[in-house]
Design an enzyme around this catalytic site. Structure first.
Site, mmCIF file in Angstrom:
data_model
loop_
_atom_site.group_PDB
_atom_site.id
_atom_site.type_symbol
_atom_site.label_atom_id
_atom_site.label_comp_id
_atom_site.label_asym_id
_atom_site.label_seq_id
_atom_site.Cartn_x
_atom_site.Cartn_y
_atom_site.Cartn_z
ATOM 1 N N GLU A 1 40.943 15.193 -52.479
ATOM 2 C CA GLU A 1 42.038 14.927 -51.555
ATOM 3 C C GLU A 1 42.064 13.454 -51.172
ATOM 4 O O GLU A 1 41.019 12.840 -50.949
ATOM 5 C CB GLU A 1 41.897 15.773 -50.285
ATOM 6 N N PHE A 2 43.270 12.901 -51.089
ATOM 7 C CA PHE A 2 43.490 11.523 -50.657
ATOM 8 C C PHE A 2 44.488 11.512 -49.507
ATOM 9 O O PHE A 2 45.252 12.459 -49.320
ATOM 10 C CB PHE A 2 44.042 10.670 -51.802
ATOM 11 N N PHE A 3 44.499 10.414 -48.745
ATOM 12 C CA PHE A 3 45.532 10.236 -47.733
ATOM 13 C C PHE A 3 46.275 8.930 -48.008
ATOM 14 O O PHE A 3 45.706 7.994 -48.583
ATOM 15 C CB PHE A 3 44.949 10.246 -46.315
ATOM 16 N N PRO A 4 47.550 8.843 -47.626
ATOM 17 C CA PRO A 4 48.324 7.625 -47.880
ATOM 18 C C PRO A 4 47.764 6.444 -47.089
ATOM 19 O O PRO A 4 47.665 6.514 -45.861
ATOM 20 C CB PRO A 4 49.734 7.980 -47.396
ATOM 21 N N PRO A 5 47.370 5.360 -47.742
ATOM 22 C CA PRO A 5 46.865 4.176 -47.039
ATOM 23 C C PRO A 5 47.952 3.533 -46.187
ATOM 24 O O PRO A 5 49.144 3.744 -46.407
ATOM 25 C CB PRO A 5 46.426 3.246 -48.177
ATOM 26 N N TYR B 1 40.442 28.804 -42.159
ATOM 27 C CA TYR B 1 39.480 28.266 -41.184
ATOM 28 C C TYR B 1 38.267 29.197 -41.078
ATOM 29 O O TYR B 1 38.286 30.168 -40.314
ATOM 30 C CB TYR B 1 40.157 28.082 -39.822
ATOM 31 N N ASP C 1 42.098 25.385 -32.373
ATOM 32 C CA ASP C 1 42.796 25.801 -31.153
ATOM 33 C C ASP C 1 42.244 27.100 -30.584
ATOM 34 O O ASP C 1 42.454 27.407 -29.407
ATOM 35 C CB ASP C 1 44.295 25.973 -31.418
ATOM 36 N N TYR D 1 37.022 16.360 -49.781
ATOM 37 C CA TYR D 1 37.785 15.468 -48.914
ATOM 38 C C TYR D 1 37.161 14.082 -49.050
ATOM 39 O O TYR D 1 36.145 13.770 -48.431
ATOM 40 C CB TYR D 1 37.725 15.953 -47.468
#
Length: 479
Positions: A55-59, A187, A193, A347
Site C-alpha cells: 500500500e502507498f499513499f499520495p505524497p 477490524y 470507534d 502498509y
C-alpha cells in the site's frame, strides 16, 4: 503444510499479465490488461501459492512523488499482486490518486487497487471518481468510510453523501454491477470507534476473546488503563462486515495488528458468521519507535507483552528498532502463513527497506536492491539558499522521508491541543509577523508542531537540531 511463497516462483509474473504483455500494450487503455484482484487471489489459492501486496499513499510534494516512483521500482521486485493507493479525505488527493494508479500500472507493472472513501464526498464526487476510474481501466476499488477530516474528533456524513462503506459498496454494485473487484476493511480487534475504556473492576471478568484483543496502556501518571471492543460490539461489527460482503464485497483487508493469533481468531469468527471471502492480513512496517507508538494510539491497536518489552528496551536505538521491526515482522508473517493467510499485505508508508528485508528474511531468493542514501533522484540531503529566500535552505539526512514525517506531525498535532488552540485563536492576527525566530532543540515531530505553530502566527523561523542522536530524520525532512 505451509505453501511455498509465490514470490519465489517465476510463474507469479503471469498473475496480472506478463511483463511482456504489459510492455506490448503500454500506452493503450489500462482496461486492456488489468484483471480483478479477486480472480488472481482465487487462482493463487487453487495453486497453493501465497503472495504479497503493498500500500502507498499520495505524497504531498513533487519530490515525494519522485521518491514514490523509485520505491515502486524497488518493491516491484517482490512481485506484489496488487498495490493499494489511498484516497485523501473529500477527494483532496483524487487526481493524484488516480494518476498514481495509472503510473503504478503503466510504468511499474503494479496492479492498482484504488481507495475510495465517503469522508467529505458528496454523491456527485463519488460518481465522478468511479467514472474516471472506469474510463482509465482501473478494475479494483477499496470501498471505505474513511477517517474523520483533519481536526475533527468524530466522523459525520456529508450532505448528499454516503453514511458508511456499506452504502458505498451498494452504490458501486448498483451502478457498475460487477465491473470492479471491491475490497473492504476488516477490524480484527474491533473498529477503533467501538474500542472503549474498561472499568478496572471489570478487567478480571473479560472473556477470553476480549482478553486476547484488549489493549493495556500505562498513562503519564503511572496508572494502567485497559481498552477493548466488547464481545457484544464485536458481534455487531461482524454483522456489519457480513452486510458489506452480502452487498458485493469480494475481499477483506484488515486493519493493522501485532498479534497473529488475533488474526486467526478474526478469520474463525468471520467463517462462523458466514463470511467466506478471503481475509487478507494488513501488516504495518515498523521503522521508528515514535511512529510505532503513535500508530498504536491512533488505531487503538493492542501490543503483545513480549513485543512491548522488546520495543521499550531499544526505543532509544533507532538502528536496533529497525532491525527489530524486520525480525518481528518476519516472525508475524511466518505465523500468519501457518494460520492460513492467503497472502501478506504490507502498509509500506511509501518506504521499501522494511518490506523488502522482511521478504528476504522469509526466504525470498536474491538480495533486494534497496534504495540508499545519495542515490540519484531519490535522496537529496542538502539544498543551498536560492533566490526564493532562506526558507528553501536545508541540510537533512534523507529528504525522501518527508511524507512519512508529515503523517507523524499530523498525529502529533492531536496530542498537542495547546499549540493547536493558539493557531486557531491567534492565527488571523499574526502576532509574530515582525519576528524572526531561530531555535536549536531536539528535532522531533513535537518540535515540528512547535515550529509550524510559530510560522502560523507569522514568524520567520530557522532551526537547527541540538544533536543528531535526538533527531527524527522524518520530522526534519517534513520541516
Amino acid at each position: 503444510k505451509t505453501p511455498r511463497p509465490a514470490w519465489v516462483r517465476s510463474s507469479h509474473l503471469a498473475s496480472a499479465g506478463s511483463a511482456q504483455h504489459r510492455t506490448k500494450l503500454r500506452g493503450t487503455t489500462m482496461a486492456a490488461v488489468q484483471r480483478k484482484i479477486c480472480d488472481i487471489v482465487a487462482e493463487k489459492a487453487r495453486d497453493g501459492e501465497t503472495w504479497t501486496s503493498v500500500e502507498f499513499f499520495p505524497p504531498r510534494t513533487p519530490e515525494g512523488v519522485i521518491n514514490l516512483m523509485n520505491r515502486m521500482d524497488v518493491l516491484k521486485a517482490a512481485d506484489p499482486i496488487f498495490a493499494d493507493v489511498t484516497w485523501g479525505a473529500g477527494g483532496s488527493t483524487s487526481d493524484l490518486t488516480i494518476e498514481l494508479c495509472k503510473r503504478a500500472w503503466n510504468e511499474h507493472g503494479l496492479l492498482p487497487n484504488m481507495h475510495l472513501t465517503c469522508t467529505n464526498m458528496p454523491r456527485e464526487k463519488v460518481d465522478a471518481a468511479l467514472a474516471e476510474a472506469n474510463d482509465c481501466g482501473i478494475r479494483n476499488i477499496v470501498a471505505l468510510r474513511g477517517d474523520p477530516p483533519r481536526g475533527a474528533e468524530t466522523w459525520t456524513a456529508t450532505d448528499n453523501g454516503f453514511s458508511c462503506a456499506l452504502d458505498l459498496v451498494r452504490h458501486i454494485r448498483e451502478v457498475y454491477n460487477d465491473t470492479f473487484c471491491i475490497s473492504v476493511a476488516g477490524y480484527p480487534e474491533g473498529h477503533p470507534d467501538k474500542i472503549t475504556l474498561v472499568d478496572p473492576e471489570e478487567v478480571p471478568s473479560l472473556s477470553p476473546a476480549e482478553a486476547r484483543r484488549c489493549r493495556t496502556c500505562t498513562e503519564e501518571d503511572g496508572s494502567v488503563s485497559t481498552w477493548v471492543c466488547r464481545d457484544s460490539a464485536f458481534a455487531e461489527e461482524l454483522k456489519y462486515l457480513k452486510a458489506k460482503v452480502d452487498a458485493g464485497a469480494d475481499l477483506i483487508i484488515t486493519q493493522m495488528f501485532f498479534d497473529p493469533e488475533i488474526y486467526g481468531d478474526f478469520v474463525t469468527a468471520c467463517r462462523g458468521a458466514g463470511i467466506n471471502v478471503p481475509v487478507i492480513p494488513g501488516l504495518m512496517c515498523l521503522s521508528a519507535y515514535a511512529g510505532f507508538k503513535k500508530m498504536c494510539g491512533f488505531c487503538k491497536t493492542s501490543v503483545p507483552s513480549d513485543m512491548h518489552s522488546r520495543a521499550e528496551c531499544i526505543k532509544d536505538d533507532p538502528d536496533a528498532f529497525k532491525a527489530f521491526g524486520v525480525s518481528y515482522g518476519a516472525s508475524m508473517c511466518r505465523r500468519l502463513l501457518e494460520l492460513g493467510a492467503p497472502g501478506l499485505h504490507f502498509y509500506t508508508l511509501n518506504q521499501d527497506r522494511c518490506t523488502m528485508l522482511i521478504l528476504q528474511e522469509l526466504g525470498w531468493s536474491g538480495k533486494p536492491e534497496l534504495s540508499a542514501p545519495g542515490a540519484a533522484g531519490q535522496r537529496s540531503g542538502v539544498r543551498a539558499p536560492t533566490a526564493a529566500g532562506a526558507n528553501e535552505e536545508y541540510r537533512v539526512a534523507d529528504i525522501t522521508l518527508s511524507d512519512f514525517g508529515r503523517l507523524e506531525i499530523e498525529l502529533a498535532e492531536q496530542e498537542m491541543p495547546g499549540l493547536m488552540a493558539c493557531r486557531k485563536e491567534f492565527g488571523a492576527e499574526q502576532p509574530l509577523a515582525a519576528a524572526r525566530v531561530s531555535g536549536s532543540l531536539h528535532m522531533t515531530v513535537q518540535t515540528a508542531v512547535l515550529i509550524e505553530t510559530l510560522e502560523a502566527l507569522g514568524a520567520r523561523v530557522r532551526w537547527c537540531s541540538c544533536n543528531i542522536f535526538s533527531t527524527q530524520d522524518h520530522a526534519a525532512a517534513a520541516i
